[in-house]
Design a protein around this motif. Structure first.
Motif, PDB file in Angstrom:
ATOM      1  N   ARG A  97      35.207  52.071  56.562  1.00 49.87           N
ATOM      2  CA  ARG A  97      36.062  50.734  55.881  1.00 49.87           C
ATOM      3  C   ARG A  97      36.361  49.857  57.192  1.00 49.87           C
ATOM      4  O   ARG A  97      36.998  50.398  58.092  1.00 49.87           O
ATOM      5  N   LYS A 137      35.437  39.811  58.496  1.00 52.15           N
ATOM      6  CA  LYS A 137      35.381  38.410  57.826  1.00 52.15           C
ATOM      7  C   LYS A 137      35.631  37.165  59.043  1.00 52.15           C
ATOM      8  O   LYS A 137      35.307  36.045  58.738  1.00 52.15           O
ATOM      9  N   ASP A 169      31.847  50.654  52.795  1.00 52.71           N
ATOM     10  CA  ASP A 169      33.112  50.698  52.116  1.00 52.71           C
ATOM     11  C   ASP A 169      33.352  49.162  52.222  1.00 52.71           C
ATOM     12  O   ASP A 169      32.601  48.405  52.509  1.00 52.71           O
ATOM     13  N   ILE A 170      34.766  48.940  52.087  1.00 48.28           N
ATOM     14  CA  ILE A 170      35.110  47.583  52.388  1.00 48.28           C
ATOM     15  C   ILE A 170      34.911  47.008  53.514  1.00 48.28           C
ATOM     16  O   ILE A 170      35.225  47.669  54.591  1.00 48.28           O
ATOM     17  N   GLY A 171      34.345  45.998  53.607  1.00 45.84           N
ATOM     18  CA  GLY A 171      33.855  45.310  54.789  1.00 45.84           C
ATOM     19  C   GLY A 171      32.784  45.772  55.552  1.00 45.84           C
ATOM     20  O   GLY A 171      32.310  45.151  56.823  1.00 45.84           O
ATOM     21  N   ARG A 209      21.026  51.939  45.479  1.00 41.04           N
ATOM     22  CA  ARG A 209      22.418  52.416  46.252  1.00 41.04           C
ATOM     23  C   ARG A 209      23.334  51.246  46.251  1.00 41.04           C
ATOM     24  O   ARG A 209      24.560  51.101  45.852  1.00 41.04           O
ATOM     25  N   THR A 213      27.663  51.958  42.578  1.00 41.10           N
ATOM     26  CA  THR A 213      28.861  52.024  42.340  1.00 41.10           C
ATOM     27  C   THR A 213      29.333  51.223  41.102  1.00 41.10           C
ATOM     28  O   THR A 213      30.016  51.653  40.221  1.00 41.10           O
ATOM     29  N   SER A 242      35.268  40.847  44.273  1.00 44.36           N
ATOM     30  CA  SER A 242      34.089  40.133  43.945  1.00 44.36           C
ATOM     31  C   SER A 242      33.166  40.700  45.062  1.00 44.36           C
ATOM     32  O   SER A 242      32.244  39.812  45.566  1.00 44.36           O
ATOM     33  N   GLY A 243      33.261  41.875  45.502  1.00 44.86           N
ATOM     34  CA  GLY A 243      32.696  42.406  46.434  1.00 44.86           C
ATOM     35  C   GLY A 243      31.308  43.115  45.961  1.00 44.86           C
ATOM     36  O   GLY A 243      30.998  42.885  44.859  1.00 44.86           O
ATOM     37  N   ASN A 244      31.087  44.257  46.621  1.00 40.14           N
ATOM     38  CA  ASN A 244      29.890  45.009  46.316  1.00 40.14           C
ATOM     39  C   ASN A 244      30.114  45.642  44.781  1.00 40.14           C
ATOM     40  O   ASN A 244      29.204  45.575  44.082  1.00 40.14           O
ATOM     41  N   VAL A 245      31.144  46.223  44.808  1.00 43.44           N
ATOM     42  CA  VAL A 245      31.347  47.074  43.681  1.00 43.44           C
ATOM     43  C   VAL A 245      31.493  46.180  42.445  1.00 43.44           C
ATOM     44  O   VAL A 245      30.843  46.291  41.377  1.00 43.44           O
ATOM     45  N   SER A 266      41.053  38.122  47.629  1.00 41.37           N
ATOM     46  CA  SER A 266      42.455  38.539  47.849  1.00 41.37           C
ATOM     47  C   SER A 266      43.076  37.227  47.646  1.00 41.37           C
ATOM     48  O   SER A 266      44.631  37.133  47.997  1.00 41.37           O
ATOM     49  N   ARG A 291      33.941  32.113  49.140  1.00 41.93           N
ATOM     50  CA  ARG A 291      34.985  32.717  48.640  1.00 41.93           C
ATOM     51  C   ARG A 291      35.242  32.425  47.129  1.00 41.93           C
ATOM     52  O   ARG A 291      34.331  31.615  46.679  1.00 41.93           O
ATOM     53  N   ALA A 321      38.595  45.989  43.344  1.00 39.76           N
ATOM     54  CA  ALA A 321      38.889  45.350  44.626  1.00 39.76           C
ATOM     55  C   ALA A 321      39.348  46.315  45.591  1.00 39.76           C
ATOM     56  O   ALA A 321      38.732  46.732  46.569  1.00 39.76           O
ATOM     57  N   ALA A 346      37.284  50.613  42.032  1.00 36.02           N
ATOM     58  CA  ALA A 346      37.752  50.692  43.293  1.00 36.02           C
ATOM     59  C   ALA A 346      38.423  52.398  43.465  1.00 36.02           C
ATOM     60  O   ALA A 346      38.538  52.897  42.578  1.00 36.02           O
ATOM     61  N   ASN A 347      38.880  52.515  44.754  1.00 41.74           N
ATOM     62  CA  ASN A 347      39.678  53.650  45.011  1.00 41.74           C
ATOM     63  C   ASN A 347      41.177  53.504  44.621  1.00 41.74           C
ATOM     64  O   ASN A 347      41.793  52.597  45.380  1.00 41.74           O
TER      65      ASN A 347
HETATM   66  P1  NDP Z   1      33.746  44.709  49.646  1.00 44.12           P
HETATM   67  O1  NDP Z   1      34.426  44.497  51.004  1.00 44.12           O
HETATM   68  O2  NDP Z   1      32.299  44.481  49.394  1.00 44.12           O
HETATM   69  O3  NDP Z   1      34.521  43.925  48.462  1.00 44.12           O
HETATM   70  C1  NDP Z   1      36.207  43.992  48.479  1.00 44.12           C
HETATM   71  C2  NDP Z   1      36.664  43.167  47.420  1.00 44.12           C
HETATM   72  O4  NDP Z   1      37.829  43.447  47.139  1.00 44.12           O
HETATM   73  C3  NDP Z   1      36.497  41.681  48.013  1.00 44.12           C
HETATM   74  O5  NDP Z   1      36.372  40.729  46.606  1.00 44.12           O
HETATM   75  C4  NDP Z   1      37.873  41.664  48.480  1.00 44.12           C
HETATM   76  O6  NDP Z   1      38.586  40.252  48.928  1.00 44.12           O
HETATM   77  C5  NDP Z   1      38.706  42.329  47.619  1.00 44.12           C
HETATM   78  N1  NDP Z   1      40.099  42.877  48.559  1.00 44.12           N
HETATM   79  C6  NDP Z   1      39.835  43.676  49.521  1.00 44.12           C
HETATM   80  N2  NDP Z   1      41.227  44.028  50.149  1.00 44.12           N
HETATM   81  C7  NDP Z   1      42.023  43.266  49.233  1.00 44.12           C
HETATM   82  C8  NDP Z   1      43.231  43.274  49.031  1.00 44.12           C
HETATM   83  N3  NDP Z   1      44.068  43.815  49.985  1.00 44.12           N
HETATM   84  N4  NDP Z   1      43.907  42.594  48.275  1.00 44.12           N
HETATM   85  C9  NDP Z   1      43.220  41.766  47.268  1.00 44.12           C
HETATM   86  N5  NDP Z   1      41.847  41.918  47.066  1.00 44.12           N
HETATM   87  C10 NDP Z   1      41.181  42.628  48.217  1.00 44.12           C
HETATM   88  O7  NDP Z   1      34.050  46.136  49.366  1.00 44.12           O
HETATM   89  P2  NDP Z   1      33.576  47.259  47.871  1.00 44.12           P
HETATM   90  O8  NDP Z   1      33.192  46.414  46.809  1.00 44.12           O
HETATM   91  O9  NDP Z   1      32.617  47.987  48.643  1.00 44.12           O
HETATM   92  O10 NDP Z   1      34.712  48.039  47.834  1.00 44.12           O
HETATM   93  C11 NDP Z   1      35.896  47.900  46.784  1.00 44.12           C
HETATM   94  C12 NDP Z   1      36.395  49.110  46.474  1.00 44.12           C
HETATM   95  O11 NDP Z   1      35.577  49.928  45.777  1.00 44.12           O
HETATM   96  C13 NDP Z   1      37.053  49.724  47.572  1.00 44.12           C
HETATM   97  O12 NDP Z   1      38.254  50.277  46.842  1.00 44.12           O
HETATM   98  C14 NDP Z   1      36.159  50.785  47.845  1.00 44.12           C
HETATM   99  O13 NDP Z   1      36.896  51.733  48.684  1.00 44.12           O
HETATM  100  C15 NDP Z   1      35.664  51.372  46.477  1.00 44.12           C
HETATM  101  N6  NDP Z   1      34.326  52.087  46.543  1.00 44.12           N
HETATM  102  C16 NDP Z   1      33.311  51.317  47.234  1.00 44.12           C
HETATM  103  C17 NDP Z   1      32.095  52.185  47.081  1.00 44.12           C
HETATM  104  C18 NDP Z   1      30.852  51.363  47.533  1.00 44.12           C
HETATM  105  O14 NDP Z   1      29.812  51.928  47.234  1.00 44.12           O
HETATM  106  N7  NDP Z   1      30.854  50.204  48.220  1.00 44.12           N
HETATM  107  C19 NDP Z   1      31.923  53.230  46.589  1.00 44.12           C
HETATM  108  C20 NDP Z   1      33.204  53.899  45.982  1.00 44.12           C
HETATM  109  C21 NDP Z   1      34.377  53.229  45.976  1.00 44.12           C
HETATM  110  P3  NDP Z   1      38.516  39.338  50.138  1.00 44.12           P
HETATM  111  O15 NDP Z   1      37.341  39.216  50.366  1.00 44.12           O
HETATM  112  O16 NDP Z   1      39.431  38.216  49.878  1.00 44.12           O
HETATM  113  O17 NDP Z   1      39.209  40.401  50.983  1.00 44.12           O
END
Ligand code: NDP
Length: 447
Positions: A97, A137, A169-171, A209, A213, A242-245, A266, A291, A321, A346-347
């Motif tokens: 992450r 970012k 993971d995130i980022g 892949r 998730t 609105s990320g990968n998951v 966020s 965004r 998220a 998410a986790n």
């Molecule tokens: P991404 O970086 O692709 O997306 C994360 C999303 O969550 C973005 O929309 C982001 O918004 C938002 N977010 C992140 N931090 C915050 C915060 N502090 N408050 C509000 N919104 C937030 O990550 P993933 O989609 O990969 O991961 C999302 C979750 O899923 C995490 O908990 C991760 O650990 C979990 N996960 C991911 C897996 C994977 O395969 N990718 C596998 C299993 C679990 P913003 O852009 O504004 O930050």
């Protein structure tokens, strides 16, 4: 209110004392221990051999300096982490992450969760997690590349297909994974595909892949709905993030006939009663790195910056998220809005008090370590393909993912039933996962 078994209280007290200030790690440990009272009452050996204490202590924790030079020529210093938590079932496996909020305690909570999640998949993978307080970012492509190269220049010595296999993971998405793998290959002078998962399809990655998730979470939620004779067809769904998951959860919900009416980042959330336009969302998030606000502007949809996405009425909620994003107020709003199933993409997105609100109101709750295990499971399938120098079709790989998610659901539901808590997926997931890890540890002696 915790219902921690008295036999487990000293173990938790020791975790608090040995890991000061790591609130998220404490939370993750307590959530598991809360579920184990009946298990340790039935199997005394786990206590005698001090298996739980051993599981709560990572095998190895690596913390390192990540120096790099930004576009203005200035030196930047970040901190890198890899917590190799437990390798009793296979090589350490878990994502990396990159987010400014990342501390050692964050990585420990994620690594701890990962041990149990990976055990639930039934696949031969141990648990670990990594990260850095770097924020991709706010950086250019060149800066992200230089950071990733510096990060890998230290981390590579700890990795390997039989040792430790990171993913995103995130980022950390396809761009970051590319730079990380490129530097690993360069330093080691070896094309060890199975050392990193989530790779691009053209260079050793697996079909599904990227989607795994999100898709897996929806498969799991669909199984949950099936236990009350329901399905996604015709359901109104809210997905946070609105990320990968989030994106691929939305895609699968739509394929199964549901309507996703809200998603977020966020900064705020968008509401569209007629359903999110996924193609536009993908274009904005995956191509433009934009965004949710831009999405709302282009669609002329309602965009909210000062509220909670959980106030949007829905039948199914998928928090996708980040950790602790669904609190008791959010849970009460979901209950009031008619929600019947919550599955965590998410986790640990749901706080313990919020879980109690949901379960108390009869909402079926699927914890992340079960519901979002499809990502790591497909990573393990990527490792299988790399090991056999093969690549499977999308259809075949998705079939394997669907079967794995059904298996996880069965394991959780069956174990919950066995321990007198039918329908309690938290107890089912924690107990089933713990016993798989603990039995392997007992078999291998004091390690
Ligand atoms: P991404 O970086 O692709 O997306 C994360 C999303 O969550 C973005 O929309 C982001 O918004 C938002 N977010 C992140 N931090 C915050 C915060 N502090 N408050 C509000 N919104 C937030 O990550 P993933 O989609 O990969 O991961 C999302 C979750 O899923 C995490 O908990 C991760 O650990 C979990 N996960 C991911 C897996 C994977 O395969 N990718 C596998 C299993 C679990 P913003 O852009 O504004 O930050």
């Amino acid at each position: 209110m915790s219902r921690l078994d008295s036999a487990l209280e000293p173990i938790y007290a020791q975790v608090l004392q040995r890991n000061p200030g790591e609130d998220e790690f404490h939370q993750a440990v307590l959530e598991v221990l809360d579920s184990l009272g009946a298990v340790v009452a039935k199997h005394k050996t786990y206590m005698d051999a001090r298996v739980i204490e051993r599981i709560c202590e990572p095998e190895r924790q690596i913390i390192f300096r990540v120096p790099w030079v930004d576009d203005r020529g200035e030196v930047q210093i970040n901190r890198g982490f890899r917590v190799e938590f437990n390798s009793v079932l296979g090589p350490f496996k878990g994502g990396i992450r990159f987010h400014p909020s990342v501390l050692l305690g964050t990585v420990k909570f994620l690594g701890f969760e990962q041990v149990f999640k990976n055990a639930l998949t039934g696949l031969p993978i141990g648990g670990g997690k990594g990260g850095s307080d770097f924020d991709p970012k706010s950086r250019t492509d060149g800066e992200v590349m230089r950071f990733c190269q510096s990060f890998m220049t230290e981390l590579y010595r700890h990795l390997g297909e039989y040792r430790d296999v990171p993913a995103g993971d995130i980022g950390v998405g396809p761009r970051e994974l590319g730079y990380l793998f490129g530097q690993y290959k360069r330093i080691t002078n070896r094309y060890e595909s199975a050392t990193l998962t989530g790779k691009g399809i053209g260079w050793g990655g697996s079909q599904v892949r990227k989607e795994a998730t999100g898709y897996g979470t929806v498969y799991f939620a669909n199984e949950m709905l099936g236990t009350v004779n329901g399905s996604f067809d015709g359901k109104t769904v809210v997905v946070s993030g609105s990320g990968n998951v989030a994106i691929y959860a939305i895609e699968k919900v739509q394929e199964l006939g549901g309507t996703v009416v809200a998603c977020s980042d966020s900064a705020g959330y968008v509401v569209e009663e007629s359903g999110i336009d996924l193609e536009l969302l993908k274009e904005i998030k995956e191509v433009r790195r934009g965004r949710v606000r831009e999405y709302a502007e282009e669609r002329r949809a309602k965009y909210v910056t000062d509220g909670s996405i959980w106030n949007v009425p829905c039948q199914v909620a998928l928090p996708c998220a980040t950790q602790n994003e669904l609190d008791p107020d959010g849970a009460r709003a979901l209950v009031a809005g008619g929600c019947v199933v919550v599955a965590e993409g998410a986790n640990m997105p749901t706080t313990p008090d919020a879980v109690r609100v949901l379960q108390g109101a009869g909402v079926l709750f699927g914890p992340g370590k079960a519901a979002n295990a499809g990502g790591v499971a497909t990573s393990a399938l990527e490792m299988q393909q790399n090991a056999s120098r093969d690549s499977w079709t999308f259809e075949y790989t998705e079939g394997r993912l669907a079967a794995i998610m059904r298996g996880i659901h069965e394991r959780c539901a069956g174990t919950a039933e066995e321990y007198g808590e039918p329908g309690n997926y938290v107890v089912g997931a924690n107990a089933a996962a713990f016993m798989r890890v603990a039995d392997a540890m007992l078999a291998m002696g004091v390690i």
